[in-house]
Enzyme design. Structure first.
Site, PDB file in Angstrom:
ATOM      1  N   SER A 140     -17.073  33.691 -27.480  1.00  0.00           N
ATOM      2  CA  SER A 140     -16.710  34.318 -28.753  1.00  0.00           C
ATOM      3  C   SER A 140     -15.651  33.491 -29.463  1.00  0.00           C
ATOM      4  O   SER A 140     -14.836  32.811 -28.823  1.00  0.00           O
ATOM      5  CB  SER A 140     -16.169  35.729 -28.504  1.00  0.00           C
ATOM      6  OG  SER A 140     -15.575  36.259 -29.673  1.00  0.00           O
ATOM      7  N   TYR A 142     -11.150  41.459 -23.886  1.00  0.00           N
ATOM      8  CA  TYR A 142     -12.360  40.774 -24.349  1.00  0.00           C
ATOM      9  C   TYR A 142     -12.125  39.267 -24.425  1.00  0.00           C
ATOM     10  O   TYR A 142     -12.910  38.472 -23.891  1.00  0.00           O
ATOM     11  CB  TYR A 142     -12.777  41.315 -25.716  1.00  0.00           C
ATOM     12  CG  TYR A 142     -14.032  40.675 -26.261  1.00  0.00           C
ATOM     13  CD1 TYR A 142     -15.263  40.925 -25.672  1.00  0.00           C
ATOM     14  CD2 TYR A 142     -13.980  39.823 -27.360  1.00  0.00           C
ATOM     15  CE1 TYR A 142     -16.428  40.340 -26.159  1.00  0.00           C
ATOM     16  CE2 TYR A 142     -15.131  39.232 -27.857  1.00  0.00           C
ATOM     17  CZ  TYR A 142     -16.353  39.498 -27.256  1.00  0.00           C
ATOM     18  OH  TYR A 142     -17.498  38.899 -27.742  1.00  0.00           O
TER      19      TYR A 142
END
Length: 240
Positions: A134, A147
């Site tokens: 990401s 995350y």
């Protein structure tokens, strides 16, 4: 049309929706035989199988006991592993629980790492491993500690794997999408936040799952044979 992946076998985790679905569609269109996993989206998985001929296998990445089953359909050999499945998680550091930590790190890091391990004896020389990370590892945001950490750890595992598997000409790379219009993105962002993200992107829009699938297809194909241990930021210029 050139079927650049004709004769190749691919395994894609989290293939029933979003980016994973677009990857299954693209790899099958490029000629690959594709097996994909899904968790709860049974109807979506069935429709994807009907549309592409890909094979669906149910899997819960929170439970490593389900790992062996996803490799059963590819015991005869594997060419491409795409670790796509993951969960987005927005919670401040002050709010994170032990259970949150274990769940996010298991789904986003531990399961993909052991999927890579399980794939090694099945991968043919010259194979491909592609892990989804990401943009948030480079641009961390409040609420994204778990995350971002889970994806950053996967990026480092990718680099080490590239060194270890290089002698077999197996490439191992990361793709880090920017703001991509998926259900996951919308679940953790407001409409105003999505509008701001599009405005921060050089190409002035959110990405789409096929945008990311095209980058993954490149890494899965023959033209990327000299690229390994890399992290491709596929964000339309969100990070420059």
């Amino acid at each position: 049309m050139t079927l650049s992946l004709s004769g190749k076998t691919a395994l894609v985790t989290g293939g029933s929706r979003g980016i994973g679905r677009a990857v299954v569609e693209r790899l099958t269109a490029d000629g690959a035989r594709v097996v994909f996993t899904y968790h709860s989206a049974e109807a979506e998985a069935a429709s994807l199988t009907a549309a592409t001929g890909a094979e669906a296998v149910r899997c819960d990445q929170a439970d490593l006991g389900t790992l062996p089953a996803i490799f059963e359909p590819v015991r005869d050999g594997l060419d491409i592993l795409v670790n796509n499945a993951g969960i987005a998680f927005a919670r401040t550091l002050a709010e994170i629980t032990f259970e949150d930590f274990d769940r996010v790190l298991t789904i986003n890091t531990k399961f993909p790492a052991f999927a890579m391990q399980a794939a090694i004896p099945l991968l043919r020389d010259g194979g491909r491993i592609i892990n989804l990370s990401s943009i948030n590892t480079a641009l961390p945001a409040p609420g994204g500690a778990l995350y971002s950490a889970s994806k950053a750890a996967l990026e480092q595992i990718t680099k080490v794997a590239a060194r270890e598997l290089g002698p077999r000409r197996i490439t191992v790379n990361t793709v880090s999408p920017g703001a991509t219009d998926t259900d996951m993105l919308r679940s953790v962002n407001t409409p105003e936040g999505l509008e701001r993200a599009a405005g921060m992107t050089a190409l002035q829009r959110l990405g789409t799952p096929p945008d990311i699938a095209a980058v993954i297809a490149f890494l899965a194909g023959p033209d990327s044979a000299w690229m390994t241990g890399q992290n491709l930021h596929a964000g339309g210029g969100f990070l420059i």
